[in-house]
Scaffold this motif. Structure first.
Motif, PDB file in Angstrom:
ATOM      1  N   THR A  82       0.851  -1.188   0.000  1.00 14.56           N
ATOM      2  CA  THR A  82       0.000   0.000   0.000  1.00 14.56           C
ATOM      3  C   THR A  82       0.890   1.242   0.000  1.00 14.56           C
ATOM      4  OG1 THR A  82      -0.190   0.353   2.402  1.00 14.56           O
ATOM      5  CG2 THR A  82      -1.670  -1.285   1.396  1.00 14.56           C
ATOM      6  N   ILE A 105      -7.190   4.093   1.120  1.00 20.52           N
ATOM      7  CA  ILE A 105      -7.017   3.078   2.158  1.00 20.52           C
ATOM      8  C   ILE A 105      -8.218   3.048   3.094  1.00 20.52           C
ATOM      9  CG2 ILE A 105      -5.837   4.560   3.847  1.00 20.52           C
ATOM     10  CD1 ILE A 105      -4.859   0.947   2.901  1.00 20.52           C
ATOM     11  N   HIS A 151       2.623  -2.092   4.522  1.00 21.91           N
ATOM     12  CA  HIS A 151       1.634  -1.018   4.620  1.00 21.91           C
ATOM     13  C   HIS A 151       2.347   0.319   4.776  1.00 21.91           C
ATOM     14  CE1 HIS A 151      -1.953   1.195   5.341  1.00 21.91           C
ATOM     15  NE2 HIS A 151      -1.698   1.414   6.624  1.00 21.91           N
ATOM     16  N   GLY A 196      -7.148   3.500   8.457  1.00 25.08           N
ATOM     17  CA  GLY A 196      -6.468   2.846   7.339  1.00 25.08           C
ATOM     18  C   GLY A 196      -5.763   1.575   7.784  1.00 25.08           C
ATOM     19  N   LEU A 235      -6.643  -2.246   6.659  1.00 30.69           N
ATOM     20  CA  LEU A 235      -5.611  -3.124   6.100  1.00 30.69           C
ATOM     21  C   LEU A 235      -5.578  -4.454   6.851  1.00 30.69           C
ATOM     22  CD1 LEU A 235      -2.385  -4.098   6.436  1.00 30.69           C
ATOM     23  CD2 LEU A 235      -3.306  -3.652   4.160  1.00 30.69           C
TER      24      LEU A 235
END
Length: 356
Positions: free
Chosen positions: A14, A66, A86, A110, A114
């Motif tokens: 990400t 995200i 991440h 976020g 995740l």
């Protein structure tokens, strides 16, 4: 890094369109990984993702927020990554004062999204959640912070990253350890390197001032930061991911990746160093009132050195030289993907030379 470890590995990254994410994408691709990215559109123009042709190093690139749990979960289920990095975040202190709600939503929820997506996908062996050195409760003391120090944060950005650390620990203890997913956090200092055009960062501000032929206003020249080239923490993230994937959860905790102690230098030192190399650089102290930022910050990376065998390879002087060389190559119209890959190869070679 272990020879051949990344070849054929499915990786979800990400924040792949950002500064650190673009460098990490190129490095992973060079190691043979199958990299799938999830991020917003590149945050600036110019930007490293475009300039270095990073899109060509990706197996897929999903441009989404995200905070969008549905899209993120669908991608995880489709890709079924083995390792997740991440990096997606709102990463600027001063922007966090202007946009505190978005900063907390991105940097806290976020992380929740995740880790929820990882739970849903199944098959993930390791997650490296990149936070920041600013997650610590900063007491302005003269020694370096260790991973056992309490979380804190005066400004919204720093506080949001402290929260992200707590969220990660809670998910690890409540869900992911039992599911066999090794999750760690990585805390790094002030990174520099070619291709960073973010606002309110010292070296991008210097290059913008040079290109525009204007005087550089310098905030907080006496503030001390743990400066390091971007490839230093990235090498730590890669080493940590390898350890997580094969360590039976032994490495699923927080890790610092900082420079040598005497490379924690003041803002003014950095400016003077570059001014000695760049005759056109003119600067002055910005006397305008500024929002609060920490003045003294160092990281203790003893744990990474002793348990991961990691240490920084390029001292600050070389990190500045490499950054300057990158910018000059870009101004000259060079192939910037090739320049990035050459610097990555040089960094790997320096690590290999130390081990031989």
């Amino acid at each position: 890094m272990s020879d051949g470890f990344w070849r054929g590995r499915r990786v979800l990254l990400t924040g792949h369109t950002g500064f650190k994410g673009s460098w990490l994408t190129l490095w992973l691709h060079a190691q043979g990984a199958e990299v799938h990215g999830y991020a917003l559109v590149p945050p600036a123009s110019p930007n490293l993702f475009t300039v270095a042709g990073v899109d060509g190093a990706l197996a897929s690139s999903t441009l989404a927020d995200i905070r969008d749990l549905t899209t993120l979960t669908a991608l995880c289920r489709e890709v079924r990554p083995q390792i997740v990095f991440h990096l997606a975040a709102q990463a600027l202190v001063r922007q966090s004062y202007r946009e505190p709600v978005d900063t907390f939503a991105t940097n806290v929820m976020g992380v929740v999204n995740l880790l929820e997506a990882v739970r849903s996908a199944g098959g993930v062996a390791a997650v490296v959640n990149v936070t920041t050195d600013k997650c610590y409760e900063n007491r302005e003391w003269p020694w370096a912070y260790r991973e056992i120090e309490p979380m804190g944060g005066h400004d919204p950005y720093s506080a949001s990253k402290g929260c992200a650390e707590l969220v990660t620990a809670a998910y690890r203890a409540s869900f992911l350890k039992e599911a066999g997913v090794a999750v760690a956090t990585a805390r790094a200092g002030n990174v520099i390197g070619g291709g960073d055009w973010a606002e309110d960062r010292l070296l991008p501000d210097i290059f913008r001032a040079l290109d525009a032929r204007r005087t550089l206003p310098v905030r907080s020249p006496h503030a001390v930061r743990p400066w390091q080239h971007v490839l230093e923490p990235l090498s730590g993230y890669l080493a940590l991911a390898e350890a997580l994937a094969g360590g039976n959860g032994d490495f699923a905790e927080a890790w610092n990746f900082g420079p040598a102690e005497d490379d924690a230098r003041s803002v003014g030192w950095i400016v003077e160093r570059l001014a000695s190399r760049l005759s056109d650089l003119v600067w002055q102290v910005d006397a305008a009132p500024q929002p609060h930022e920490a003045h003294y910050l160092k990281l203790d990376s003893s744990k990474a050195r002793s348990r991961l065998g990691w240490r920084p390879r390029w001292r600050l002087a070389e990190a500045l030289d490499r950054t300057l060389q990158w910018h000059q190559a870009w101004r000259a119209g060079a192939d910037m993907r090739a320049v990035c890959l050459a610097q990555i190869a040089d960094h790997v070679a320096s690590a290999d030379a130390d081990r031989s």
